[in-house]
Scaffold this motif. Structure first.
Motif, PDB file in Angstrom:
ATOM      1  N   ALA A 155       0.804  -1.229   0.000  1.00 38.01           N
ATOM      2  CA  ALA A 155       0.000   0.000   0.000  1.00 38.01           C
ATOM      3  C   ALA A 155       0.834   1.275   0.000  1.00 38.01           C
ATOM      4  CB  ALA A 155      -0.930  -0.001   1.209  1.00 38.01           C
ATOM      5  N   MET A 156       2.051   1.253   0.618  1.00 38.53           N
ATOM      6  CA  MET A 156       2.768   2.508   0.834  1.00 38.53           C
ATOM      7  C   MET A 156       4.283   2.380   0.784  1.00 38.53           C
ATOM      8  SD  MET A 156       2.081   2.914   4.958  1.00 38.53           S
ATOM      9  CE  MET A 156       3.344   4.149   5.194  1.00 38.53           C
ATOM     10  N   GLY A 157       4.783   1.215   0.321  1.00 39.91           N
ATOM     11  CA  GLY A 157       6.227   1.052   0.249  1.00 39.91           C
ATOM     12  C   GLY A 157       6.833   0.826   1.623  1.00 39.91           C
ATOM     13  N   ARG A 158       8.097   1.158   1.762  1.00 37.06           N
ATOM     14  CA  ARG A 158       8.833   0.908   3.007  1.00 37.06           C
ATOM     15  C   ARG A 158       9.094   2.202   3.779  1.00 37.06           C
ATOM     16  NH1 ARG A 158      11.100  -4.284   3.171  1.00 37.06           N
ATOM     17  NH2 ARG A 158      10.949  -5.466   1.221  1.00 37.06           N
ATOM     18  N   ASP A 159       8.191   3.168   3.655  1.00 37.54           N
ATOM     19  CA  ASP A 159       8.395   4.476   4.276  1.00 37.54           C
ATOM     20  C   ASP A 159       8.233   4.421   5.790  1.00 37.54           C
ATOM     21  OD1 ASP A 159       8.654   5.330   1.708  1.00 37.54           O
ATOM     22  OD2 ASP A 159       6.745   6.414   1.622  1.00 37.54           O
ATOM     23  N   ASN A 160       9.022   5.247   6.460  1.00 31.32           N
ATOM     24  CA  ASN A 160       8.950   5.385   7.914  1.00 31.32           C
ATOM     25  C   ASN A 160       7.985   6.525   8.252  1.00 31.32           C
ATOM     26  OD1 ASN A 160       9.310   5.608  10.643  1.00 31.32           O
ATOM     27  ND2 ASN A 160      11.499   6.041  10.571  1.00 31.32           N
ATOM     28  N   ARG A 161       6.691   6.203   8.193  1.00 36.71           N
ATOM     29  CA  ARG A 161       5.650   7.187   8.483  1.00 36.71           C
ATOM     30  C   ARG A 161       4.333   6.461   8.697  1.00 36.71           C
ATOM     31  NH1 ARG A 161       2.362   7.592   4.006  1.00 36.71           N
ATOM     32  NH2 ARG A 161       3.272   6.924   2.015  1.00 36.71           N
ATOM     33  N   ALA A 162       3.356   7.197   9.177  1.00 36.08           N
ATOM     34  CA  ALA A 162       2.017   6.630   9.297  1.00 36.08           C
ATOM     35  C   ALA A 162       1.354   6.582   7.923  1.00 36.08           C
ATOM     36  CB  ALA A 162       1.179   7.477  10.249  1.00 36.08           C
ATOM     37  N   PRO A 163       0.470   5.609   7.687  1.00 40.76           N
ATOM     38  CA  PRO A 163      -0.239   5.579   6.410  1.00 40.76           C
ATOM     39  C   PRO A 163      -1.262   6.704   6.328  1.00 40.76           C
ATOM     40  CG  PRO A 163      -1.112   3.898   7.866  1.00 40.76           C
ATOM     41  CD  PRO A 163       0.076   4.492   8.568  1.00 40.76           C
ATOM     42  N   THR A 164      -1.521   7.147   5.132  1.00 41.81           N
ATOM     43  CA  THR A 164      -2.639   8.074   4.921  1.00 41.81           C
ATOM     44  C   THR A 164      -3.936   7.285   5.099  1.00 41.81           C
ATOM     45  OG1 THR A 164      -2.821   7.599   2.559  1.00 41.81           O
ATOM     46  CG2 THR A 164      -1.253   9.326   3.225  1.00 41.81           C
ATOM     47  N   PRO A 165      -5.057   7.977   5.282  1.00 37.05           N
ATOM     48  CA  PRO A 165      -6.336   7.250   5.375  1.00 37.05           C
ATOM     49  C   PRO A 165      -6.584   6.341   4.178  1.00 37.05           C
ATOM     50  CG  PRO A 165      -6.629   9.505   6.127  1.00 37.05           C
ATOM     51  CD  PRO A 165      -5.229   9.419   5.586  1.00 37.05           C
ATOM     52  N   ALA A 166      -6.217   6.803   3.000  1.00 35.01           N
ATOM     53  CA  ALA A 166      -6.428   5.980   1.804  1.00 35.01           C
ATOM     54  C   ALA A 166      -5.532   4.747   1.825  1.00 35.01           C
ATOM     55  CB  ALA A 166      -6.172   6.813   0.544  1.00 35.01           C
ATOM     56  N   GLU A 167      -4.287   4.915   2.261  1.00 29.06           N
ATOM     57  CA  GLU A 167      -3.367   3.775   2.331  1.00 29.06           C
ATOM     58  C   GLU A 167      -3.822   2.765   3.375  1.00 29.06           C
ATOM     59  OE1 GLU A 167       0.733   6.152   0.989  1.00 29.06           O
ATOM     60  OE2 GLU A 167       0.130   6.048   3.106  1.00 29.06           O
ATOM     61  N   LEU A 168      -4.307   3.245   4.505  1.00 28.10           N
ATOM     62  CA  LEU A 168      -4.808   2.329   5.528  1.00 28.10           C
ATOM     63  C   LEU A 168      -6.019   1.566   5.012  1.00 28.10           C
ATOM     64  CD1 LEU A 168      -4.565   1.233   8.370  1.00 28.10           C
ATOM     65  CD2 LEU A 168      -5.955   3.151   9.177  1.00 28.10           C
ATOM     66  N   GLU A 169      -6.890   2.218   4.291  1.00 29.32           N
ATOM     67  CA  GLU A 169      -8.046   1.532   3.718  1.00 29.32           C
ATOM     68  C   GLU A 169      -7.612   0.470   2.714  1.00 29.32           C
ATOM     69  OE1 GLU A 169     -11.297   1.480   4.506  1.00 29.32           O
ATOM     70  OE2 GLU A 169     -10.575   2.655   6.222  1.00 29.32           O
ATOM     71  N   GLU A 170      -6.559   0.759   1.946  1.00 26.10           N
ATOM     72  CA  GLU A 170      -6.058  -0.235   0.999  1.00 26.10           C
ATOM     73  C   GLU A 170      -5.480  -1.437   1.738  1.00 26.10           C
ATOM     74  OE1 GLU A 170      -4.785  -2.023  -2.705  1.00 26.10           O
ATOM     75  OE2 GLU A 170      -6.469  -0.838  -1.953  1.00 26.10           O
ATOM     76  N   MET A 171      -4.759  -1.196   2.828  1.00 28.41           N
ATOM     77  CA  MET A 171      -4.231  -2.295   3.624  1.00 28.41           C
ATOM     78  C   MET A 171      -5.376  -3.158   4.166  1.00 28.41           C
ATOM     79  SD  MET A 171      -1.308  -0.050   5.566  1.00 28.41           S
ATOM     80  CE  MET A 171      -0.869  -1.255   6.782  1.00 28.41           C
ATOM     81  N   LYS A 172      -6.439  -2.517   4.624  1.00 30.23           N
ATOM     82  CA  LYS A 172      -7.579  -3.256   5.157  1.00 30.23           C
ATOM     83  C   LYS A 172      -8.285  -4.048   4.057  1.00 30.23           C
ATOM     84  CE  LYS A 172      -9.987  -0.728   8.230  1.00 30.23           C
ATOM     85  NZ  LYS A 172     -10.552   0.497   8.868  1.00 30.23           N
ATOM     86  N   ARG A 173      -8.353  -3.487   2.863  1.00 25.78           N
ATOM     87  CA  ARG A 173      -8.965  -4.206   1.738  1.00 25.78           C
ATOM     88  C   ARG A 173      -8.156  -5.459   1.401  1.00 25.78           C
ATOM     89  NH1 ARG A 173      -8.407  -5.274  -3.409  1.00 25.78           N
ATOM     90  NH2 ARG A 173      -6.452  -4.106  -3.601  1.00 25.78           N
ATOM     91  N   LEU A 174      -6.843  -5.302   1.314  1.00 30.00           N
ATOM     92  CA  LEU A 174      -5.972  -6.436   1.015  1.00 30.00           C
ATOM     93  C   LEU A 174      -6.053  -7.492   2.115  1.00 30.00           C
ATOM     94  CD1 LEU A 174      -2.868  -4.414  -0.207  1.00 30.00           C
ATOM     95  CD2 LEU A 174      -4.305  -5.882  -1.646  1.00 30.00           C
ATOM     96  N   LEU A 175      -6.158  -7.039   3.365  1.00 31.82           N
ATOM     97  CA  LEU A 175      -6.273  -7.954   4.494  1.00 31.82           C
ATOM     98  C   LEU A 175      -7.566  -8.761   4.403  1.00 31.82           C
ATOM     99  CD1 LEU A 175      -5.455  -9.069   7.248  1.00 31.82           C
ATOM    100  CD2 LEU A 175      -6.309  -6.956   8.297  1.00 31.82           C
TER     101      LEU A 175
END
Length: 544
Positions: A155-175
Motif C-alpha cells: 500500500a505505501m512502500g517501506r516508508d517510515n511514516r504513518a499511512p494516509t487514510p487511503a493507504e490504511l483503507e487499501e491495507m484493510k482491503r488487502l487484508l
C-alpha cells in the motif's frame, strides 16, 4: 465389524486433548480417522501396522515455519516430517502475497529476492501461492498468516511514516481479501522494518478486520529485551481493544540483563487471560535465536529496505551516527550489539562465496582476525561486504526461562525455521538447529529427560491446543471423522541431534507419520509421498 484401510494396532493413544493415555487401536479410512477401537475388537483392515509399545498422537503443528521457499525446493519437508510435524504455518510479518507488480520482482534487495532457491513467481495473492505450492506437491499440510509488512509495502512502500487514510483503507482491503482466501489471520514482526514503523493505533485498525473474520493476530512483539513488558502490554492492548485472538511469536527474554523480565511477561499474559482475553504464545526449545545481523542496526536506518540500508552504511556521516547509537545505552529499540557480547553472536548464513569462510565464526573471532576492537564497526563492515542481512545466531536466552515457559499451558511450539534436508542447496548455509530438532527436543529433553510436563500435556501443546487457537476444523485430535494426521513415535528414543557446529542432523525416534491418511514416514524413513493440503482459516469464504 469395522472395515478400514489401515489399523494401527497396540499403540498408546495420546489423543491431543491432554487426557490420560490409553491402549487402543486406531482405524483409518481414506484421509480420515474412522474409529478408535478396543485392542481386542474385531476389525477388518486392508493393512495392519503393529505399533505395540509406541505412542500414537495427532500430527504436530509448527506455529511458525519459514518454509515458504524451502518447500518449493523440496516438498518432502524432511526435517519437519521426521519430527512429526504435519502442518507448517508460515508468514511471520511477511508473506508470499498479496504482491503488487513491483513486489514480484526477484532481483537483489527486492521483496521477492531469491538466493540459492530459484523459482518463477506465478501467483499474486497469498491464496494463489498456497494453492500453487500444494499443486507442486508437499508432504505436510500448509497454511499462512498474511504479513502486516506485506500489506504495508503493497500500500505505501517501506516508508517510515504513518499511512494516509487511503493507504490504511487499501491495507484493510488487502487484508480482507487474504482472510477470505483462507489466511489464518494477520502477523506482525515489530522489530523489523517496515512493521516497526507502525504505531499501535494502526495495528488496532487492522486487528479489527482480523477480529471481524474470527481470525488471529500473531506478533513478533516490538521488543524482547529491556522493553519486553511494554511490548507484551501492547499486544494485550490490541486484544483488549479489538477482541481479536492474539498470540506472541517465540516468547523469550533476550540478554542476561533482561532474563528476570520473563516473570513479568508471564504475569501480564496470565492477567490478560484472567480478564477473558484470548492471549497465547508459542516458543522454540533453544536458548539461542536466529535472525539477520542487520537487526543490530537501529530501525530508522532500515527505511527503504536492505539496499537503502547498505547505502546508508556506506555514508561516513550516517555510519558515525549509527555506531554512536549502537554503542550507547538507551534508545527505544532492541540494541543487540550492546545487549550481547560479540562472542555470543555467530554468523551462519553469508551470501557471497568469498564470505562463506566466516560461517560458524563468532563476531569476537572475526574481530580478532581483523584486529578490530569495535563490534559495531565490524558488523557494519560485514553487512556491506556481503551485501546482505547475514543470518546470525544470537546466544541470548536463559535455560531456566525455557524450562518455565515449556510448562505454561497457554504456550505451543514452533521452529521459526525453514524445513531442511542434509543435501543440495541446504548445505550452503548453517541453519539454526531448531529446523531439525525443535519438536523432538520438547519430547526428549523436557518431557522424558527432565520430566517438566507429561507426555499427554506435551502432545496437547503440540497438536490440539494450536489447532484450537487457529480454529482448524477436524484437525489436532485423534477423533472419529477427523483428518488422519497421525504420528507414531518411541517416547524413550525420540531425540534431537542438531547443534550449531553440526546442524544438518535429523531427529530420531519418530517411526511413522501419516498426513491426510497417507504414510509419509515409514520406519523412520521418508516414503516420498506428498499428500499435503492447504488448510484455511476461519475467514475463508469456502466455509460458507
Amino acid at each position: 465389524m469395522t472395515d478400514c484401510d489401515l489399523l494401527l494396532r497396540g499403540g498408546t493413544i495420546h489423543d491431543g486433548s491432554g487426557a490420560p493415555p490409553r491402549r487402543a487401536d486406531l482405524a483409518l479410512a481414506g484421509e480420515r480417522i474412522l474409529a478408535l477401537t478396543a485392542p481386542d475388537e474385531d476389525v477388518n483392515a486392508a493393512r495392519v501396522l503393529d505399533v505395540e509399545g509406541l505412542a500414537v498422537a495427532p500430527g504436530f503443528i509448527n506455529m511458525l515455519s519459514w518454509s515458504n521457499e524451502s518447500l518449493i525446493e523440496d516438498g518432502r519437508s524432511q526435517s519437519e516430517i521426521r519430527q512429526g510435524v504435519t502442518l507448517e504455518v508460515m508468514g511471520e510479518g511477511e508473506s508470499m502475497g498479496p504482491l503488487s507488480p513491483a513486489m514480484k520482482e526477484s532481483g537483489p534487495g527486492s521483496y521477492m529476492s531469491q538466493g540459492d532457491i530459484l523459482y518463477d513467481v506465478e501467483w499474486t495473492t497469498l491464496g494463489e501461492y498456497l494453492e500453487w505450492l500444494e499443486a507442486r506437491g508437499v508432504a505436510c499440510n500448509i497454511a499462512s498468516f498474511v504479513g502486516s509488512s506485506t500489506l504495508r509495502i503493497h500500500a505505501m512502500g517501506r516508508d517510515n511514516r504513518a499511512p494516509t487514510p487511503a493507504e490504511l483503507e487499501e491495507m484493510k482491503r488487502l487484508l480482507r481479501e487474504a482472510l477470505r482466501e483462507g489466511a489464518m489471520g494477520m502477523s506482525a514482526a515489530l522489530i523489523y522494518a517496515p512493521a516497526c514503523f507502525a504505531e499501535t493505533d494502526e495495528l488496532i485498525e487492522l486487528a479489527r478486520v482480523v477480529a471481524d473474520h474470527d481470525a488471529m493476530f500473531i506478533s513478533h512483539i516490538r521488543n524482547e529485551g529491556g522493553d519486553l513488558l511494554e511490548a507484551v502490554e501492547e499486544l494485550v492492548t490490541i486484544a483488549r481493544e479489538t477482541g481479536v485472538s492474539a498470540e506472541i511469536y517465540h516468547l523469550k527474554a533476550s540478554g542476561a540483563a533482561n532474563w528476570h523480565r520473563m516473570e513479568g511477561a508471564i504475569a501480564a499474559v496470565e492477567a490478560a487471560r484472567a480478564e477473558g482475553l484470548p492471549v497465547t504464545a508459542d516458543m522454540y526449545s533453544y536458548t539461542y535465536s536466529g535472525t539477520g545481523l542487520d537487526t543490530c542496526i537501529p530501525p530508522w536506518a532500515h527505511e527503504g529496505g536492505i539496499t537503502a540500508l547498505i547505502g546508508r552504511l556506506r555514508d561516513p556521516d550516517v555510519r558515525a551516527r549509527l555506531v554512536a547509537e549502537m554503542t550507547q545505552p538507551g534508545g527505544d529499540w532492541e540494541n543487540r550489539a550492546l545487549m550481547l557480547p560479540p562472542q555470543n553472536i555467530m554468523l551462519a548464513g553469508l551470501r557471497k562465496p568469498e564470505m562463506q569462510s566466516l560461517q560458524g565464526k563468532t563476531l569476537a573471532e572475526i574481530m580478532q582476525e581483523r584486529g578490530s576492537d569495535s563490534a559495531a564497526e565490524t558488523l557494519i563492515d560485514l553487512i556491506i561486504e556481503d551485501d546482505s542481512r547475514i543470518f546470525t545466531m544470537y546466544f541470548a536466552m536463559d535455560e531456566d526461562n525455557l524450562r518455565r515457559q515449556v510448562q505454561l499451558p497457554w504456550v505451543s511450539f514452533c521452529s521459526d525455521a525453514e524445513s531442511q534436508a542434509p543435501e543440495g542447496v541446504f548445505l550452503n548455509n548453517i541453519p539454526h538447529p531448531r529446523a531439525y530438532g525443535s519438536f523432538a527436543r520438547v519430547l526428549g529433553k523436557y518431557v522424558r529427560d527432565e520430566g517438566l510436563l507429561t507426555l499427554e500435556e506435551a502432545v496437547r501443546k503440540l497438536s490440539g491446543f494450536p489447532a484450537q487457537n487457529l480454529k482448524l476444523r477436524g484437525r489436532g485430535l485423534l477423533r472419529p471423522g477427523y483428518f488422519a494426521d497421525v504420528v507414531v513415535f518411541d517416547p524413550g528414543q525420540v531425540q534431537d541431534h542438531a547443534t550449531p557446529q553440526d546442524p544438518h542432523r535429523y531427529a530420531t525416534g519418530m517411526q511413522h507419520v501419516f498426513v491426510n491418511g497417507r504414510q509419509v514416514l515409514r520406519d523412520g524413513e521418508h516414503t516420498g509421498a506428498l499428500p499435503g493440503q492447504v488448510l484455511r482459516g476461519p475467514g475463508w469464504t469456502g466455509w460458507c
